[in-house]
Design a protein around this motif. Structure first.
Motif, mmCIF file in Angstrom:
data_model
loop_
_atom_site.group_PDB
_atom_site.id
_atom_site.type_symbol
_atom_site.label_atom_id
_atom_site.label_comp_id
_atom_site.label_asym_id
_atom_site.label_seq_id
_atom_site.Cartn_x
_atom_site.Cartn_y
_atom_site.Cartn_z
ATOM 1 N N ARG A 22 -45.753 -102.360 26.353
ATOM 2 C CA ARG A 22 -45.735 -102.398 27.824
ATOM 3 C C ARG A 22 -46.215 -101.037 28.309
ATOM 4 O O ARG A 22 -45.661 -100.003 27.926
ATOM 5 N N ASP A 34 -42.226 -99.872 26.342
ATOM 6 C CA ASP A 34 -41.706 -100.364 25.059
ATOM 7 C C ASP A 34 -42.876 -100.843 24.208
ATOM 8 O O ASP A 34 -44.009 -100.931 24.690
ATOM 9 N N ARG A 91 -48.714 -112.979 30.497
ATOM 10 C CA ARG A 91 -47.460 -113.752 30.391
ATOM 11 C C ARG A 91 -47.002 -114.239 31.762
ATOM 12 O O ARG A 91 -46.474 -115.326 31.892
ATOM 13 N N ARG A 93 -37.811 -99.135 22.637
ATOM 14 C CA ARG A 93 -37.752 -99.187 24.106
ATOM 15 C C ARG A 93 -37.397 -97.837 24.698
ATOM 16 O O ARG A 93 -36.376 -97.251 24.334
ATOM 17 N N LYS A 108 -43.933 -102.908 20.062
ATOM 18 C CA LYS A 108 -43.536 -103.555 18.809
ATOM 19 C C LYS A 108 -44.381 -103.018 17.672
ATOM 20 O O LYS A 108 -45.599 -102.854 17.829
ATOM 21 N N SER A 168 -37.283 -108.851 27.543
ATOM 22 C CA SER A 168 -36.100 -109.565 27.038
ATOM 23 C C SER A 168 -34.839 -108.698 27.124
ATOM 24 O O SER A 168 -33.739 -109.212 27.298
HETATM 25 N N1 UDP Z 1 -43.576 -107.747 21.505
HETATM 26 C C1 UDP Z 1 -44.648 -108.137 20.713
HETATM 27 N N2 UDP Z 1 -44.543 -109.291 19.976
HETATM 28 C C2 UDP Z 1 -43.441 -110.054 19.986
HETATM 29 C C3 UDP Z 1 -42.358 -109.662 20.797
HETATM 30 C C4 UDP Z 1 -42.453 -108.505 21.541
HETATM 31 O O1 UDP Z 1 -45.657 -107.455 20.656
HETATM 32 O O2 UDP Z 1 -43.407 -111.086 19.282
HETATM 33 C C5 UDP Z 1 -43.663 -106.508 22.309
HETATM 34 C C6 UDP Z 1 -43.829 -106.766 23.780
HETATM 35 O O3 UDP Z 1 -45.186 -106.749 24.154
HETATM 36 C C7 UDP Z 1 -43.097 -105.596 24.401
HETATM 37 C C8 UDP Z 1 -42.026 -105.235 23.385
HETATM 38 O O4 UDP Z 1 -42.446 -105.796 22.145
HETATM 39 O O5 UDP Z 1 -43.967 -104.497 24.549
HETATM 40 C C9 UDP Z 1 -40.647 -105.743 23.734
HETATM 41 O O6 UDP Z 1 -40.712 -107.130 23.974
HETATM 42 P P1 UDP Z 1 -39.441 -107.955 24.475
HETATM 43 O O7 UDP Z 1 -38.413 -107.976 23.429
HETATM 44 O O8 UDP Z 1 -39.026 -107.436 25.804
HETATM 45 O O9 UDP Z 1 -39.945 -109.436 24.512
HETATM 46 P P2 UDP Z 1 -40.733 -110.255 25.614
HETATM 47 O O10 UDP Z 1 -40.155 -109.907 26.950
HETATM 48 O O11 UDP Z 1 -42.149 -109.837 25.422
HETATM 49 O O12 UDP Z 1 -40.451 -111.654 25.178
#
Ligand code: UDP
Length: 232
Positions: free
Chosen positions: A197, A172, A213, A91, A174, A97
């Motif tokens: 993101r 951010d 989403r 991030r 993954k 989240s």
């Molecule tokens: N992300 C992903 N797969 C997952 C969880 C998160 O690709 O199973 C990516 C998501 O698209 C974002 C980043 O990881 O770019 C952080 O995600 P976050 O933890 O904020 O979770 P979210 O809000 O997507 O539930």
């Protein structure tokens, strides 16, 4: 081709050569651990194209990945890897989240880059997990985790620069990693607007899966714009 595994957004087949797989991108979009699900025409093609550009750029800059070669618009040939069962989340700016959990508005600047792990388990909803929990469970060694972190931070530096040139802020993302040929750690899976993101650098407009989403509409338009800017 023998199918090995069908995931939410990709299908994995056995490759012709030993220790290879073919990954085929699907048009299916899911969110909320598969609760929300829809077919978005052309998503597979767009994500494959975006991910291939990013993987090739990372490899050119010394990052080891599973990619062997691009086969067609939606398929790639990759090294067969034993996937490390953690997702690495990096991030640069608060969102999603992280914003929810810690009560900071989306878009808040962070004083340092955050690296988080979550356990890859649909059943458990990918719970956040720390180093000592991961090593205690035998999911990865501390040496492997240190490597995942340093590789992820390098990927962040490189991708931030790539997207900045395209007028996009990398908020951010993954990553997933795997072990190949006797344990070498390589970057696996995909890097696309499904897993990052991405905000327009001027307007902060979302160009990623948050549009799906959050039912914002214009999901594929965002992905198309990302690809167009990366290929400009
Ligand atoms: N992300 C992903 N797969 C997952 C969880 C998160 O690709 O199973 C990516 C998501 O698209 C974002 C980043 O990881 O770019 C952080 O995600 P976050 O933890 O904020 O979770 P979210 O809000 O997507 O539930």
């Amino acid at each position: 081709m023998k199918m090995l595994y069908e995931g939410k957004s990709k299908i994995v087949y056995e490759g012709e050569e030993p220790n290879t797989c073919i990954i085929k991108y699907k048009d299916t979009a899911t969110a909320g651990n598969g609760v929300k699900k829809e077919d978005l025409p052309e998503k597979g093609k767009l994500n494959a194209a975006i991910s291939n550009i990013i993987f090739e750029y990372l490899m050119k800059n010394g990052v080891k990945t599973h990619l062997i070669k691009v086969l067609d618009e939606t398929s790639v040939l990759v090294k067969k890897a034993d996937i490390v069962m953690v997702e690495v989340i990096v991030r640069n700016v608060a969102a999603g989240s992280f914003s929810k959990k810690y009560g900071v508005p989306e878009g808040t600047a962070l004083k340092n880059t955050v690296v988080e792990f979550s356990l890859k388990s649909d059943e458990l909803g990918d719970p956040m997990i720390n180093d000592s929990q991961i090593t205690a469970l035998g999911v990865a060694t501390q040496e492997e985790l240190d490597l995942l972190k340093s590789m992820s931070l390098r990927v962040d530096e490189l991708m931030t620069e790539l997207f900045a040139k395209a007028g996009i802020r990398l908020i951010d993302f993954k990553l997933e990693f795997g072990r190949v040929d006797g344990g070498e750690i390589v970057l696996c899976d995909e890097i696309s607007p499904d897993s990052c993101r991405l905000w327009d650098a001027k307007t902060n407009e979302k160009m990623d899966k948050d549009r799906f989403r959050r039912d914002m509409g214009g999901v594929m338009e965002g992905y198309k714009d990302v690809l167009a800017r990366l290929t400009k």
